[in-house]
Design an enzyme around this catalytic site. Structure first.
Site, PDB file in Angstrom:
ATOM      1  N   ASP A  67      -9.860   5.028  -1.731  1.00 28.53           N
ATOM      2  CA  ASP A  67      -8.777   5.773  -2.397  1.00 28.53           C
ATOM      3  C   ASP A  67      -9.387   6.515  -3.592  1.00 28.53           C
ATOM      4  O   ASP A  67     -10.610   6.580  -3.725  1.00 28.53           O
ATOM      5  CB  ASP A  67      -7.646   4.821  -2.825  1.00 28.53           C
ATOM      6  CG  ASP A  67      -8.066   3.880  -3.945  1.00 28.53           C
ATOM      7  OD1 ASP A  67      -9.265   3.843  -4.283  1.00 28.53           O
ATOM      8  OD2 ASP A  67      -7.192   3.196  -4.493  1.00 28.53           O
ATOM      9  N   TYR A 107      -7.241   5.555   4.698  1.00 31.44           N
ATOM     10  CA  TYR A 107      -7.272   4.585   3.605  1.00 31.44           C
ATOM     11  C   TYR A 107      -6.401   3.363   3.939  1.00 31.44           C
ATOM     12  O   TYR A 107      -6.835   2.220   3.849  1.00 31.44           O
ATOM     13  CB  TYR A 107      -6.811   5.205   2.275  1.00 31.44           C
ATOM     14  CG  TYR A 107      -6.477   4.119   1.294  1.00 31.44           C
ATOM     15  CD1 TYR A 107      -7.491   3.398   0.690  1.00 31.44           C
ATOM     16  CD2 TYR A 107      -5.149   3.734   1.070  1.00 31.44           C
ATOM     17  CE1 TYR A 107      -7.209   2.329  -0.143  1.00 31.44           C
ATOM     18  CE2 TYR A 107      -4.854   2.668   0.239  1.00 31.44           C
ATOM     19  CZ  TYR A 107      -5.887   1.973  -0.364  1.00 31.44           C
ATOM     20  OH  TYR A 107      -5.603   0.904  -1.158  1.00 31.44           O
ATOM     21  N   GLU A 128       0.823  -1.212   0.000  1.00 30.78           N
ATOM     22  CA  GLU A 128       0.000   0.000   0.000  1.00 30.78           C
ATOM     23  C   GLU A 128       0.855   1.259   0.000  1.00 30.78           C
ATOM     24  O   GLU A 128       0.551   2.220  -0.692  1.00 30.78           O
ATOM     25  CB  GLU A 128      -0.944   0.006   1.216  1.00 30.78           C
ATOM     26  CG  GLU A 128      -2.037  -1.037   1.157  1.00 30.78           C
ATOM     27  CD  GLU A 128      -2.972  -0.850  -0.038  1.00 30.78           C
ATOM     28  OE1 GLU A 128      -3.047   0.265  -0.569  1.00 30.78           O
ATOM     29  OE2 GLU A 128      -3.606  -1.836  -0.455  1.00 30.78           O
TER      30      GLU A 128
END
Ligand code: SF4
Length: 324
Positions: free
Chosen positions: A130, A112, A34
């Protein structure tokens, strides 16, 4: 499960791109993916993801490494603050906590990323929103410039109780490959029957323009007996090395301070997310030792600067930098 959810999950299972972090349940490995994907495109991120995890397979291994080594392994992926962040986190916590709320309390972990980890690693029913998800939700409900809270509430309402991590990835995948910012492929979209924005998807969510500002800088390549003068950088390249870089208007003072007479060797342009760096490159023989830049972690910008200096010296028939 509702028909909308069934349709998207069936599409996702049949069409998802085979990415190395697909189906991953280890929160650390998900975190690395991520963080990489925050500013690196998927195809570019894959080799860095593999390399990073090969060298630092666990949070503990990362915390035990030196920052310099971490930056070295991250080299080329850009936006080095991300590597600094991961390293600091690895030193501060022994393990990543389970659950969205606990993850949110970690320094620097935004909503997020916390939601992505909580849903994918721990199966928590929480929406990870996102840019892709914002676009899909805005189009699905025909919303122009919706607030983050409105998007999150709608996204959260869609997350099924079974495997929320898979659901979140499915919505992101749809946004990345079908419901694209420009030219969404509506005819092949599994959500077409449910989509309120399908007649005019370009209207949603509405443009959020960010200005790209240009900075004019100068880089001074001091060319010594053994190599190039390198210093540890701060600011946007913390912990990496490079030649002196400063605002263009500071050139006269810097040149005077070094007591050198530089030659102008051209210009390089380097794009960051919201900034364009226009760097004028100067080279000057220097009465010091210097070092080999290949032995230090350098940001991409510095690689460009050194290549420009090298090309200039070769073109002028002056010689080569000692490292090249
Ligand atoms: S139908 Fe078109 S606008 Fe609607 S979600 Fe699918 S790709 Fe996006």
């Amino acid at each position: 499960m509702k028909p909308l959810q069934e349709a998207l999950l069936a599409w996702y299972r049949a069409n998802r791109r085979p990415l190395p972090w697909r189906g991953e349940r280890d929160p650390y490995r998900i975190l690395v993916a991520e963080v990489l994907l925050q500013q690196t495109r998927v195809e570019q991120a894959i080799p860095y993801y593999r390399r990073f995890l090969e060298r630092f397979p666990t949070l503990r291994a990362l915390g035990e490494a030196s920052l310099e080594e971490v930056l070295w392994v991250w080299q080329g992926a850009g936006y080095y603050r991300r590597a600094v962040y991961l390293h600091r986190l690895a030193r501060e916590v022994e393990a990543l906590p389970q659950g969205y709320e606990a993850l949110r309390r970690l320094p620097g972990l935004g909503p997020y990323t916390a939601a992505a980890l909580a849903s994918m690693a721990f199966g928590e029913r929480v929406a990870a929103v996102d840019g892709n998800v914002r676009r899909v939700i805005s189009r699905l409900y025909a919303l122009e410039n919706p607030s983050p809270k409105a998007v999150w509430t709608l996204a959260q309402g869609l997350v099924p109780p079974e495997d929320p991590g898979e659901w979140n990835q499915a919505v992101m995948e749809l946004g990345a490959t079908v419901c694209r910012p420009r030219g969404p492929a509506c005819p092949s979209c599994p959500l077409l029957p449910f989509c309120r924005g399908r007649e005019d998807p370009g209207r949603y969510p509405g443009a959020r323009r960010r200005e790209v500002r240009e900075e004019r800088l100068a880089a001074l390549v001091l060319w010594g007996r053994q190599g190039v003068y390198l210093e540890r950088l701060t600011g946007r390249f913390p912990g990496l090395y490079g030649v002196p870089l400063f605002p263009l208007e500071a050139l006269p003072q810097r040149v005077q301070a070094w007591g050198v007479r530089p030659l102008e060797a051209g210009e390089v342009v380097h794009a960051l997310t919201h900034r364009r760096l226009r760097v004028r490159v100067y080279v000057a023989p220097w009465d010091g030792e210097g070092e080999d830049p290949r032995e230090r972690p350098l940001p991409k910008l510095m690689e460009k600067v050194l290549r420009q200096a090298e090309a200039f010296l070769a073109h002028q028939g002056i010689g080569t930098l000692p490292h090249a």
